[in-house]
Design an enzyme around this catalytic site. Sequence first.
Site, mmCIF file in Angstrom:
data_model
loop_
_atom_site.group_PDB
_atom_site.id
_atom_site.type_symbol
_atom_site.label_atom_id
_atom_site.label_comp_id
_atom_site.label_asym_id
_atom_site.label_seq_id
_atom_site.Cartn_x
_atom_site.Cartn_y
_atom_site.Cartn_z
ATOM 1 N N ASN A 8 38.037 41.908 48.759
ATOM 2 C CA ASN A 8 38.827 41.388 47.642
ATOM 3 C C ASN A 8 39.756 40.295 48.156
ATOM 4 O O ASN A 8 40.808 40.588 48.717
ATOM 5 C CB ASN A 8 39.616 42.539 47.000
ATOM 6 C CG ASN A 8 40.462 42.062 45.836
ATOM 7 O OD1 ASN A 8 40.362 40.901 45.416
ATOM 8 N ND2 ASN A 8 41.294 42.940 45.308
ATOM 9 N N TRP A 9 39.358 39.073 47.935
ATOM 10 C CA TRP A 9 40.162 37.945 48.419
ATOM 11 C C TRP A 9 41.472 37.778 47.648
ATOM 12 O O TRP A 9 42.347 37.035 48.060
ATOM 13 C CB TRP A 9 39.352 36.647 48.315
ATOM 14 C CG TRP A 9 38.363 36.440 49.413
ATOM 15 C CD1 TRP A 9 38.125 37.279 50.478
ATOM 16 C CD2 TRP A 9 37.479 35.328 49.571
ATOM 17 N NE1 TRP A 9 37.153 36.743 51.276
ATOM 18 C CE2 TRP A 9 36.733 35.552 50.748
ATOM 19 C CE3 TRP A 9 37.240 34.169 48.835
ATOM 20 C CZ2 TRP A 9 35.775 34.643 51.205
ATOM 21 C CZ3 TRP A 9 36.279 33.273 49.278
ATOM 22 C CH2 TRP A 9 35.554 33.503 50.461
ATOM 23 N N LYS A 10 41.592 38.409 46.496
ATOM 24 C CA LYS A 10 42.763 38.211 45.624
ATOM 25 C C LYS A 10 42.928 36.703 45.366
ATOM 26 O O LYS A 10 41.931 35.986 45.321
ATOM 27 C CB LYS A 10 44.003 38.877 46.230
ATOM 28 C CG LYS A 10 43.724 40.347 46.581
ATOM 29 C CD LYS A 10 44.932 41.163 46.893
ATOM 30 C CE LYS A 10 44.515 42.599 47.174
ATOM 31 N NZ LYS A 10 45.640 43.478 47.431
ATOM 32 N N HIS A 92 42.379 46.775 38.835
ATOM 33 C CA HIS A 92 43.120 46.729 40.105
ATOM 34 C C HIS A 92 44.600 46.962 39.802
ATOM 35 O O HIS A 92 45.114 46.521 38.773
ATOM 36 C CB HIS A 92 42.910 45.381 40.797
ATOM 37 C CG HIS A 92 43.402 45.391 42.206
ATOM 38 N ND1 HIS A 92 44.736 45.257 42.515
ATOM 39 C CD2 HIS A 92 42.758 45.569 43.382
ATOM 40 C CE1 HIS A 92 44.884 45.350 43.832
ATOM 41 N NE2 HIS A 92 43.697 45.539 44.384
ATOM 42 N N GLU A 94 47.156 45.555 40.816
ATOM 43 C CA GLU A 94 47.912 44.320 40.591
ATOM 44 C C GLU A 94 47.726 43.832 39.154
ATOM 45 O O GLU A 94 48.634 43.240 38.571
ATOM 46 C CB GLU A 94 47.492 43.265 41.626
ATOM 47 C CG GLU A 94 48.042 43.628 43.004
ATOM 48 C CD GLU A 94 47.224 43.149 44.181
ATOM 49 O OE1 GLU A 94 46.373 42.263 44.017
ATOM 50 O OE2 GLU A 94 47.427 43.693 45.296
ATOM 51 N N GLU A 160 42.564 53.423 45.397
ATOM 52 C CA GLU A 160 43.508 52.588 46.148
ATOM 53 C C GLU A 160 44.931 53.088 45.884
ATOM 54 O O GLU A 160 45.532 52.721 44.862
ATOM 55 C CB GLU A 160 43.415 51.128 45.690
ATOM 56 C CG GLU A 160 42.081 50.483 45.954
ATOM 57 C CD GLU A 160 42.211 48.969 46.073
ATOM 58 O OE1 GLU A 160 41.786 48.443 47.109
ATOM 59 O OE2 GLU A 160 42.771 48.327 45.168
ATOM 60 N N GLY A 166 48.478 46.383 51.097
ATOM 61 C CA GLY A 166 49.206 45.262 51.691
ATOM 62 C C GLY A 166 50.443 45.672 52.458
ATOM 63 O O GLY A 166 51.266 44.833 52.814
ATOM 64 N N SER A 205 45.093 48.695 53.089
ATOM 65 C CA SER A 205 45.308 48.407 54.519
ATOM 66 C C SER A 205 44.134 48.822 55.400
ATOM 67 O O SER A 205 44.320 49.298 56.523
ATOM 68 C CB SER A 205 46.618 49.039 55.006
ATOM 69 O OG SER A 205 47.713 48.485 54.298
ATOM 70 N N GLY A 226 41.562 44.035 51.176
ATOM 71 C CA GLY A 226 42.291 42.826 50.810
ATOM 72 C C GLY A 226 42.529 41.932 52.017
ATOM 73 O O GLY A 226 41.690 41.117 52.401
ATOM 74 N N GLY A 227 43.685 42.106 52.663
ATOM 75 C CA GLY A 227 44.114 41.222 53.747
ATOM 76 C C GLY A 227 43.066 40.977 54.821
ATOM 77 O O GLY A 227 42.851 39.834 55.247
HETATM 78 P P1 13P Z 1 44.959 45.370 51.517
HETATM 79 O O1 13P Z 1 43.672 45.637 52.239
HETATM 80 O O2 13P Z 1 45.547 44.032 51.800
HETATM 81 O O3 13P Z 1 45.933 46.504 51.698
HETATM 82 O O4 13P Z 1 44.601 45.341 49.949
HETATM 83 C C1 13P Z 1 43.886 46.387 49.404
HETATM 84 C C2 13P Z 1 43.450 46.014 48.036
HETATM 85 O O5 13P Z 1 44.240 45.917 47.128
HETATM 86 C C3 13P Z 1 42.023 45.721 47.847
HETATM 87 O O6 13P Z 1 41.720 45.612 46.497
#
Ligand code: 13P
Length: 245
Positions: A8-10, A92, A94, A160, A166, A205, A226-227
Amino acid sequence: MRNLLALNWKMNKTPSEARSWAAELGERYEEGNAELAVMAPFVTISTLAANLPAGVGLGAQDVSAHESGAYTGETSAAMLADVGVQYVVVGHSERRDYHGETDNVVAAKAKLVQANGLLPIVCVGEKLDVREKGQQVAYTLAQLHGSLEGVGSDVVIAYEPVWAIGTGKTATADDAEELAVAIRSALEERYGKKSSEIRVLYGGSVKPDNIASICAKPNINGALVGGASLKVADVLGMNDALKDA
Ligand code: 13P
């Protein structure tokens, strides 16, 4: 079941950056036992469709809850299907937090995604205050049921925990498995035998050095990352870690 490594590049990477990333991945990527798929911002999807190495899947991070029409700024599931997407992340945290998405909206989106032949990745998970009260299972299952109202079994679930996104705080593999077991039994009640084909992912994470222990748990079938999805080196590290998982 083959693990899914969903990246997930966000809101990161322009189409030009996505092209370079795909080229770098293409030079070094070897398909392992995990399936790799990039959840990309809308404007990078076509670039990735043309440049990702063979065998790497493509997804979007959101979709409209409406089929088509006067919804300025929205992108429909039919449009995503037409540009070569296979997965769509819905619900998600977010989007739930910053855009007020309710379980009803998430379910409406997931249904449209399925109606267009794509797989929704439905995200659920508790915040820190809920976990501190020990209510993570009840909370997450209530969210799951609301988000799956009227949704068929062609679905992926991503657990999640919001406090692990994050933050560098990963749930322990046992914490993640606790929820995966609860989610799996809820899916079995809802979908019967078909539930055995549903992947349950963990997200929060995830990195090259912790992905193997998390995905080694019997009820976890991959990760939503994500990251650590932004650098090719980390993606290759995670792919390698899942090679024989
Ligand atoms: P991180 O891997 O940056 O914690 O993000 C997780 C996430 O929200 C994937 O959708």
